[in-house]
Design an enzyme around this catalytic site. Structure first.
Site, PDB file in Angstrom:
ATOM      1  N   ASP A   1       0.768  -1.424   0.153  1.00 40.36           N
ATOM      2  CA  ASP A   1      -0.056   0.061   0.081  1.00 40.36           C
ATOM      3  C   ASP A   1       0.848   1.173  -0.018  1.00 40.36           C
ATOM      4  O   ASP A   1       1.346   1.619  -1.056  1.00 40.36           O
ATOM      5  CB  ASP A   1      -0.712  -0.123   1.267  1.00 40.36           C
ATOM      6  CG  ASP A   1      -1.799   1.114   1.287  1.00 40.36           C
ATOM      7  OD1 ASP A   1      -1.999   1.881   0.260  1.00 40.36           O
ATOM      8  OD2 ASP A   1      -2.610   1.349   2.404  1.00 40.36           O
ATOM      9  N   SER A   2       1.334   1.897   1.164  1.00 38.33           N
ATOM     10  CA  SER A   2       2.080   2.976   1.049  1.00 38.33           C
ATOM     11  C   SER A   2       3.711   2.388   0.804  1.00 38.33           C
ATOM     12  O   SER A   2       4.412   3.281   0.389  1.00 38.33           O
ATOM     13  CB  SER A   2       2.216   3.579   2.645  1.00 38.33           C
ATOM     14  OG  SER A   2       2.984   2.918   3.413  1.00 38.33           O
TER      15      SER A   2
HETATM   16  P1  IMP Z   1       2.157  -0.185   3.817  1.00 40.08           P
HETATM   17  O1  IMP Z   1       3.415  -0.155   4.619  1.00 40.08           O
HETATM   18  O2  IMP Z   1       1.365   0.857   3.872  1.00 40.08           O
HETATM   19  O3  IMP Z   1       2.556  -0.599   2.257  1.00 40.08           O
HETATM   20  O4  IMP Z   1       1.191  -1.429   4.355  1.00 40.08           O
HETATM   21  C1  IMP Z   1       1.334  -2.575   4.267  1.00 40.08           C
HETATM   22  C2  IMP Z   1       0.649  -3.119   5.607  1.00 40.08           C
HETATM   23  O5  IMP Z   1      -0.373  -2.515   5.950  1.00 40.08           O
HETATM   24  C3  IMP Z   1       0.248  -4.756   5.197  1.00 40.08           C
HETATM   25  O6  IMP Z   1       1.213  -5.657   5.439  1.00 40.08           O
HETATM   26  C4  IMP Z   1      -1.046  -4.908   5.969  1.00 40.08           C
HETATM   27  O7  IMP Z   1      -0.986  -5.356   6.869  1.00 40.08           O
HETATM   28  C5  IMP Z   1      -1.426  -3.377   6.155  1.00 40.08           C
HETATM   29  N1  IMP Z   1      -2.685  -3.201   5.105  1.00 40.08           N
HETATM   30  C6  IMP Z   1      -2.538  -2.266   4.058  1.00 40.08           C
HETATM   31  N2  IMP Z   1      -3.368  -1.981   3.270  1.00 40.08           N
HETATM   32  C7  IMP Z   1      -4.384  -2.882   3.944  1.00 40.08           C
HETATM   33  C8  IMP Z   1      -5.926  -3.256   3.723  1.00 40.08           C
HETATM   34  O8  IMP Z   1      -6.379  -2.901   2.548  1.00 40.08           O
HETATM   35  N3  IMP Z   1      -6.371  -4.072   4.629  1.00 40.08           N
HETATM   36  C9  IMP Z   1      -5.721  -4.690   5.478  1.00 40.08           C
HETATM   37  N4  IMP Z   1      -4.432  -4.514   5.737  1.00 40.08           N
HETATM   38  C10 IMP Z   1      -3.794  -3.524   5.064  1.00 40.08           C
END
Ligand code: IMP
Ligand code: MG
Length: 181
Positions: A106-107
């Protein structure tokens, strides 16, 4: 639990098919590299548990699993609160073939942080695999070699992904009703 679900985004047969394809892709790349390479899979807890369990049963290679714990969506957060490691990282990665595995990109703060930390440990080969990637500029700018599905920028649960630690046991990827969050 099912009354909390607004709609199914990815049904279980599509998940199973794509996970098998991803494993084939990965197996081909590993064989081309070195058929005897020993692989270290590094799943990010807790969201990747179902994905990893399904993925590894399609991989015939000699492999080891070293889990890491990270969190950027603590509790009821539905937007990233910044990544943090919540435990130790494997130390003995020098010269190894390492695959970092997460549920969703995601991020990208979680995978960016982890990949940097792993890179510092001197693996010979380091790649990242995620089941889902959100279709955002930010997510696409993070290095990730294996992606199961591109999805719209909305909050999803199931197949390991949670909201407030619930819904991981849903066999599909689903969107929650607004009043369930
Ligand atoms: P990032 O560091 O923002 O890329 O987020 C990654 C982590 O956030 C993932 O391993 C997920 O555990 C959680 N996450 C991100 N998006 C979602 C979503 O749509 N549903 C549930 N968990 C999410
Ligand atoms: Mg997670």
């Amino acid at each position: 639990m099912h009354s909390d679900i607004e709609r199914i985004l990815i049904p279980r047969n599509a998940l199973a098919r794509r996970v098998a394809e991803l494993a084939d892709e990965l197996a081909r790349d590993l064989d081309a590299l070195d058929p005897d390479a020993e692989i270290v899979l590094i799943p990010v807890l807790t969201g990747s548990i179902i994905f990893v369990a399904d993925l590894i049963r399609h991989l015939p290679h000699k492999l080891r699993i070293e889990v890491v714990t990270a969190s950027s969506y603590p509790g009821r957060a539905t937007t990233s609160q910044g990544a943090a490691l919540a435990g130790p990282l494997p130390e003995d990665l020098t010269g190894r073939h390492v695959l970092l595995i997460d549920d969703i990109l995601d991020s990208g703060s979680t995978l960016t942080l982890l990949r940097e930390e792993l890179h510092r440990r001197g693996p010979q080969w380091l790649r990242t695999c995620v089941l889902l990637r959100k279709q955002t500029e930010r997510a696409r700018s993070v290095p990730c070699e294996y992606v199961g599905f591109e999805i719209a920028d909305e909050f999803v649960v199931g197949y390991g992904l949670d909201y407030d630690n619930y819904y991981r046991n849903l066999p599909e990827i689903a969107v929650l009703r607004k009043d369930a969050m």
